[in-house]
Design a protein around this motif. Structure first.
Motif, short mmCIF file in Angstrom:
data_model
loop_
_atom_site.label_atom_id
_atom_site.label_comp_id
_atom_site.label_asym_id
_atom_site.label_seq_id
_atom_site.Cartn_x
_atom_site.Cartn_y
_atom_site.Cartn_z
N LYS A 92 -12.53 -0.10 2.92
CA LYS A 92 -12.65 -1.10 3.98
C LYS A 92 -11.33 -1.32 4.68
O LYS A 92 -11.24 -1.45 5.87
N ASP A 93 -10.25 -1.43 3.88
CA ASP A 93 -8.95 -1.73 4.48
C ASP A 93 -7.88 -1.24 3.53
O ASP A 93 -7.91 -1.53 2.35
N SER A 94 -6.93 -0.45 4.04
CA SER A 94 -5.90 0.10 3.17
C SER A 94 -4.58 -0.64 3.32
O SER A 94 -3.55 -0.18 2.88
N SER A 95 -4.60 -1.80 3.97
CA SER A 95 -3.36 -2.55 4.13
C SER A 95 -2.93 -3.14 2.81
O SER A 95 -3.70 -3.23 1.86
N ILE A 96 -1.69 -3.54 2.73
CA ILE A 96 -1.13 -4.04 1.49
C ILE A 96 -1.75 -5.36 1.07
O ILE A 96 -1.75 -5.71 -0.08
N SER A 97 -2.30 -6.09 2.00
CA SER A 97 -2.89 -7.38 1.66
C SER A 97 -3.92 -7.76 2.68
O SER A 97 -3.83 -7.41 3.84
N GLY A 98 -4.93 -8.50 2.24
CA GLY A 98 -5.98 -8.93 3.16
C GLY A 98 -5.53 -10.15 3.94
O GLY A 98 -6.00 -11.26 3.70
N THR A 99 -4.64 -10.00 4.86
CA THR A 99 -4.10 -11.12 5.61
C THR A 99 -4.90 -11.38 6.86
O THR A 99 -5.61 -10.52 7.35
N PRO A 100 -4.81 -12.59 7.42
CA PRO A 100 -5.54 -12.88 8.65
C PRO A 100 -5.08 -12.00 9.78
O PRO A 100 -3.95 -11.53 9.80
N SER A 101 -5.97 -11.77 10.74
CA SER A 101 -5.59 -11.00 11.92
C SER A 101 -4.66 -11.81 12.78
O SER A 101 -4.48 -13.01 12.58
N SER A 102 -4.06 -11.14 13.78
CA SER A 102 -3.11 -11.84 14.64
C SER A 102 -3.79 -12.96 15.39
O SER A 102 -3.22 -14.02 15.61
N SER A 103 -5.07 -12.74 15.79
CA SER A 103 -5.78 -13.80 16.50
C SER A 103 -6.03 -14.98 15.60
O SER A 103 -5.93 -16.14 16.00
N GLN A 104 -6.38 -14.70 14.31
CA GLN A 104 -6.58 -15.78 13.38
C GLN A 104 -5.30 -16.55 13.15
O GLN A 104 -5.29 -17.77 13.04
N LEU B 213 6.27 -4.18 3.53
CA LEU B 213 5.66 -3.64 2.32
C LEU B 213 4.86 -2.38 2.63
O LEU B 213 4.88 -1.40 1.87
N ASP B 214 4.14 -2.39 3.76
CA ASP B 214 3.40 -1.19 4.16
C ASP B 214 4.34 -0.01 4.39
O ASP B 214 4.01 1.14 4.07
N GLU B 215 5.50 -0.29 4.94
CA GLU B 215 6.48 0.78 5.14
C GLU B 215 6.94 1.34 3.80
O GLU B 215 7.11 2.56 3.65
N LYS B 216 7.12 0.46 2.83
CA LYS B 216 7.50 0.91 1.49
C LYS B 216 6.39 1.76 0.86
O LYS B 216 6.66 2.73 0.15
N VAL B 217 5.14 1.39 1.11
CA VAL B 217 4.00 2.16 0.60
C VAL B 217 4.05 3.59 1.15
O VAL B 217 3.90 4.57 0.41
N ALA C 184 11.53 3.29 -12.75
CA ALA C 184 12.93 3.15 -12.33
C ALA C 184 13.24 4.05 -11.14
O ALA C 184 13.96 3.65 -10.22
N ASP C 185 12.68 5.29 -11.15
CA ASP C 185 12.87 6.20 -10.02
C ASP C 185 12.32 5.59 -8.74
O ASP C 185 12.97 5.62 -7.69
N MET C 186 11.11 5.07 -8.84
CA MET C 186 10.45 4.53 -7.65
C MET C 186 11.15 3.30 -7.10
O MET C 186 11.32 3.14 -5.89
N ILE C 187 11.59 2.43 -8.01
CA ILE C 187 12.30 1.22 -7.56
C ILE C 187 13.68 1.59 -7.01
O ILE C 187 14.08 1.12 -5.93
N GLY C 188 14.39 2.46 -7.70
CA GLY C 188 15.75 2.82 -7.28
C GLY C 188 15.80 3.61 -6.00
O GLY C 188 16.74 3.44 -5.20
N ASN C 189 14.80 4.47 -5.75
CA ASN C 189 14.83 5.34 -4.58
C ASN C 189 14.02 4.83 -3.40
O ASN C 189 14.30 5.21 -2.26
N VAL C 190 13.03 3.99 -3.66
CA VAL C 190 12.13 3.58 -2.57
C VAL C 190 11.98 2.06 -2.46
O VAL C 190 12.28 1.47 -1.42
N GLU D 184 2.10 -4.08 -6.49
CA GLU D 184 1.23 -4.09 -5.32
C GLU D 184 1.49 -2.86 -4.44
O GLU D 184 0.56 -2.25 -3.91
N ILE D 185 2.75 -2.51 -4.28
CA ILE D 185 3.11 -1.32 -3.49
C ILE D 185 2.56 -0.07 -4.16
O ILE D 185 1.97 0.80 -3.50
N LEU D 186 2.71 0.04 -5.47
CA LEU D 186 2.22 1.20 -6.20
C LEU D 186 0.70 1.29 -6.14
O LEU D 186 0.14 2.38 -5.98
N ARG D 187 0.03 0.15 -6.26
CA ARG D 187 -1.44 0.14 -6.19
C ARG D 187 -1.93 0.67 -4.85
O ARG D 187 -2.82 1.53 -4.79
#
Length: 307
Positions: free
Chosen positions: A35-47, A95-99, A119-125, A135-138
């Motif tokens: 349904k949605d691959s964004s990092i979080s189900g946040t309200p739309s800009s209009s909302q 966060l999406d950029e980090k994903v 540690a690799d993922m946190i240190g490099n990304v 949440e980013i890894l998920r």
């Protein structure tokens, strides 16, 4: 080039792959997006703007009955409330950029056959967003699964080391002849899914209809899958995952896809159905005919193993 284009991929590759509505269960489960691959189900800009407007209205209405000092204070509060959605959206964008960066990092590790640790993922990304690591890894894992047909699995909970495994335990990854290429398992799984859901035989038109919705076109080179027509009508046929044959008595000639012997040997129809159902946010039992066939396939596999 692939490293750069991978960023933003998951939001575009699979999220447009939904088939047209159909009354038949087989076509309604042709691979389509989450349904949605964004990092979080946040309200739309209009909302968000409506929420900010509402806050402003309430605040202004209250301030009319107060002194000039109170009015000024309320206006400051209103301005702060209006800025909150913007800050929240900015955080989500970061966060999406980090994903997307994490997906590129994981693909590099996969291509080099190297394990990866937390540690690799946190240190490099992830770096300063380590509190949001899970949440980013998920989110990255979901996109890796959908687009590349790869599972991100934790193999050691103590050292927090992870490995990327081929989805459905396929022995093919699409990189056998090009070690620096991108994994093509995702496309193979999609086509196998289309064939399965179409009654174990899908016309070429039906397959391309789905692939076109993923922005994959015959004759147009794709930065992950290369020239897709050659891949699905030649490479995957040679690998014996697909059969590509003329529809009997068709004039002019039309062609269809079936599972090849290697697909029958390696692919669990139940695992495939579970994957397709997950994409659609449902469960395998929602598709009774395919579910019954998958159960029979599982029984047959258990018999063969016991022998």
């Amino acid at each position: 080039m692939a490293h750069r284009e991978t960023q933003g991929l998951a939001g575009a590759q699979v999220t447009q792959a939904e088939n047209e509505a159909s009354s038949s269960s087989s076509s309604s489960l042709i691979p389509c997006p989450m349904k949605d691959s964004s990092i979080s189900g946040t309200p739309s800009s209009s909302q968000c703007s409506q929420s900010a407007s509402f806050s402003s209205t309430v605040t202004t209405g209250t301030s009319l009955s107060r002194s000039t000092e109170g009015s000024s204070k309320e206006m400051e509060q209103s301005s702060t409330l209006q800025s909150l959605p913007d800050l929240e959206n900015l955080h989500i964008d970061l966060l999406d950029e980090k994903v997307e960066l994490l997906i590129s990092f994981l693909l590099q590790k996969y291509q080099m056959r190297e394990p990866v640790t937390k540690a690799d993922m946190i240190g490099n990304v992830v770096k300063e967003y380590k509190d949001d690591f899970l949440e980013i890894l998920r989110s990255a894992s979901e996109r890796m699964e959908l687009v590349f047909g790869l599972d991100v699995k934790e193999v050691d909970p103590i050292s927090h080391s992870y490995t990327l495994a081929n989805k459905l335990d396929l022995t093919y990854n699409g990189m056998l002849s090009d070690q620096q290429g991108m994994p093509k398992t995702g496309l193979l799984i999609i086509i196998l899914g289309v064939v399965f859901m179409k009654g174990n035989c899908a016309t070429e038109e039906e397959v391309w209809k789905v692939l076109n919705m993923m922005d994959i076109y015959s004759g147009r080179k794709h930065f992950i899958f290369g020239e897709p027509r050659r891949l699905i009508t030649s490479d995957l046929v040679k690998e014996r995952y697909l059969e590509y044959q003329q529809v009997p008595t068709s004039d002019p000639p039309r062609y269809e896809f079936l599972w090849g012997p290697r697909a029958h040997a390696e692919v669990s129809k139940m695992k495939l159905l579970e994957f397709l159902a997950k994409i659609h946010g449902t469960n395998p039992k929602s598709f009774p005919s395919q579910y019954e066939e998958a159960l029979r396939d599982e029984e047959e596999r258990h018999k063969n193993v016991s022998l």
